[in-house]
Design an enzyme around this catalytic site. Sequence first.
Site, PDB file in Angstrom:
ATOM      1  N   ALA A 142      16.035 -29.049  42.631  1.00 52.62           N
ATOM      2  CA  ALA A 142      16.102 -27.652  42.196  1.00 52.62           C
ATOM      3  C   ALA A 142      15.779 -26.775  43.395  1.00 52.62           C
ATOM      4  O   ALA A 142      14.972 -27.155  44.261  1.00 52.62           O
ATOM      5  CB  ALA A 142      15.128 -27.381  41.046  1.00 52.62           C
ATOM      6  N   GLU A 143      16.384 -25.602  43.442  1.00 52.55           N
ATOM      7  CA  GLU A 143      16.336 -24.784  44.643  1.00 52.55           C
ATOM      8  C   GLU A 143      14.945 -24.337  45.098  1.00 52.55           C
ATOM      9  O   GLU A 143      14.752 -24.105  46.300  1.00 52.55           O
ATOM     10  CB  GLU A 143      17.256 -23.560  44.519  1.00 52.55           C
ATOM     11  CG  GLU A 143      17.019 -22.677  43.331  1.00 52.55           C
ATOM     12  CD  GLU A 143      17.939 -23.026  42.176  1.00 52.55           C
ATOM     13  OE1 GLU A 143      18.398 -22.122  41.481  1.00 52.55           O
ATOM     14  OE2 GLU A 143      18.184 -24.238  41.960  1.00 52.55           O
ATOM     15  N   PRO A 144      13.931 -24.198  44.216  1.00 57.14           N
ATOM     16  CA  PRO A 144      12.635 -23.758  44.753  1.00 57.14           C
ATOM     17  C   PRO A 144      11.885 -24.820  45.540  1.00 57.14           C
ATOM     18  O   PRO A 144      10.780 -24.563  45.999  1.00 57.14           O
ATOM     19  CB  PRO A 144      11.859 -23.332  43.504  1.00 57.14           C
ATOM     20  CG  PRO A 144      12.452 -24.112  42.406  1.00 57.14           C
ATOM     21  CD  PRO A 144      13.910 -24.231  42.736  1.00 57.14           C
TER      22      PRO A 144
END
Length: 642
Positions: free
Chosen positions: A322-324
Amino acid sequence: MRKKVVSAAQAIALVREGDTLCCSGFGANGVPVELILALEKRFLDTGAPLNLTLLFGGGPGDAAQGGLNRLAHVGLVKRAVGGHYGMLPQLGKLALQSQIEAYNLPLGVISHLYRDIACGLPGTVSKVGLGTFVDPRQEGGKIGSKTTEDLVSVVTLGGQELLFYKAMPISVAFIRATSADAEGNLTLEREVLTQDVLAIATATKNSGGVVIAQVERLVERGSLHPRQVKVPGILVDCVVLAAPENHLQNLGGGYNPAYSAEVRVPLDALEPMPFDERKVIARRAAFELKPNAVVNLGIGMPEGVAAVANEEKILKYLTLTAEPGVIGGVPASGIYFGAATNPEAVIDMNQQFDFYDGGGLDLACLGLAECDPHGSINVSRFGPKLAGAGGFINITQNSRTVVFVGTFTAGGLKVALQDGQVRIVQEGRARKFVQHIEQVTFSGPYAAKEGKNVLYVTERCVFKLTQQGLALVEVAPGIDIERDILAQMDFKPLIDQPRLMDARIFLPEVMRLNDTLLSISLVDRMQFDAKQGTAYYNFQGLHVHSPQDVQDIAQAARALCAPLGKKIAVVVNYDNFQIDEAVVDDYAAMVKALSDAYYTDVARYTTSAFMRLKLGAALEQRGLAAHIFETPQEARAATRNA
């Protein structure tokens, strides 16, 4: 001893009129609520400070009134520059009504902008955003008529067209951590994410600004392990001890130790998805998963792909991200999006976007809201609703394969799944495949020019992006093309004998995707394009264990090439390819024999530096060209120029 622990009111008193305030938080995760509430209280009580610029990445809020929504007051905020507004409807409303100046920039760009501000650079240069609404030749990321200043411009560097994103000094930073000592050293052991707190603090400090950290607990000076300190005290000016209710792990409430990697939980306890159109879509998307692939799943319907992968027992062959900054595990859904159960690693968001922007993703699966004839997608803005791009532009523009998922129509759609057939009981009120989309979040023409593999998966059909636009390539059993597809679109796609979607998708039983994923036949992996005079070998995810595996590859290659009666060019995809050390020499000898007999030239590519070195050395010993390219575009260009 420099004692930095102060009350929230004392810390907020340092915020001045016209300041640029940067706030951490990804969606509902890790939001510095204590500081936000104290700033709102000061403004409501005193009318100060005025005319702040809010800078944020992942939209720290709860999609209602919480988080940064509490600062959505005219007068308090003059300008907002954010990556995602979906969790900040109150701030988005001010932007759309032109009561404030506002910008929506790609999340990854903002994440990298923090680092470049810290370095004292004038801004960030990136290819991300070209051809989308962020491109100044479209909207330049501006929201509302009040927004006039250009923050984005087109530049050319090294012969490549790029976008330049203007930097802004940060006056005040609100960040969050778990523990702090009196020196201001911060650790994040109970946080879901590390986010960009270090980059934000460094950028603020080097801008001459003030860094305010909200924490859950205070510890004795010298008691924090230096390897666990994420933000050193030299970057922190104030520490505020938060009330427990203002320091929730997630604004949805509660504390999940699996999200903070305190414990690991059994994944077979996760409930399977109900058998409906959403599961059908997730199942078809799951067919694009490959062994050893690194995958990003977006929020909403793409989350179902993780559930299907878990149900089909193939999660162990993939790495979901996931991008974070989450790597591995199972990404969380809904208001908890951004977290993951049983993550293998959690890195800073700017580092994750380094990986994404450089082409590290094998597959991205994201939502489908509006699509035009060119394959361009809008997920960021719909009339009075401002969602924002988030990481969507970074991810879709740089992943090798992109799968957009969504129902064919929206608003009241009812679908029946019976005996392996799809029947549309009631059509949705809103069409998704329209002549013109409101905003370009993904550019189909740009992706086609870059040679991206892009699919659009719905419950009734699958489209594929081509140089000429959208092409209908698969149809679900029970679906009538004229009635259920063409009559529900504003344009006619390219149609050339679409095939039936896999029957297993539409039956409630487990699909046994495990077997399919690990047993792609060599015949299916080797295809000859007569028009280009080139064969394409897809060895992605292939594992060569034994001499028999080497012989099988040689036999399949001969079966393809011998009947052609001439030598041909070959492009080979070695992404996620594995070969046991014991058969490397046999494999290289086999490649040498095939090259002498059937190939004019061969171009190979893989993103794995180790594989390029290992395979390249083995081929070089056999007198073959040892260079292995990093991208398919480079490999194809090499065969054309040979």
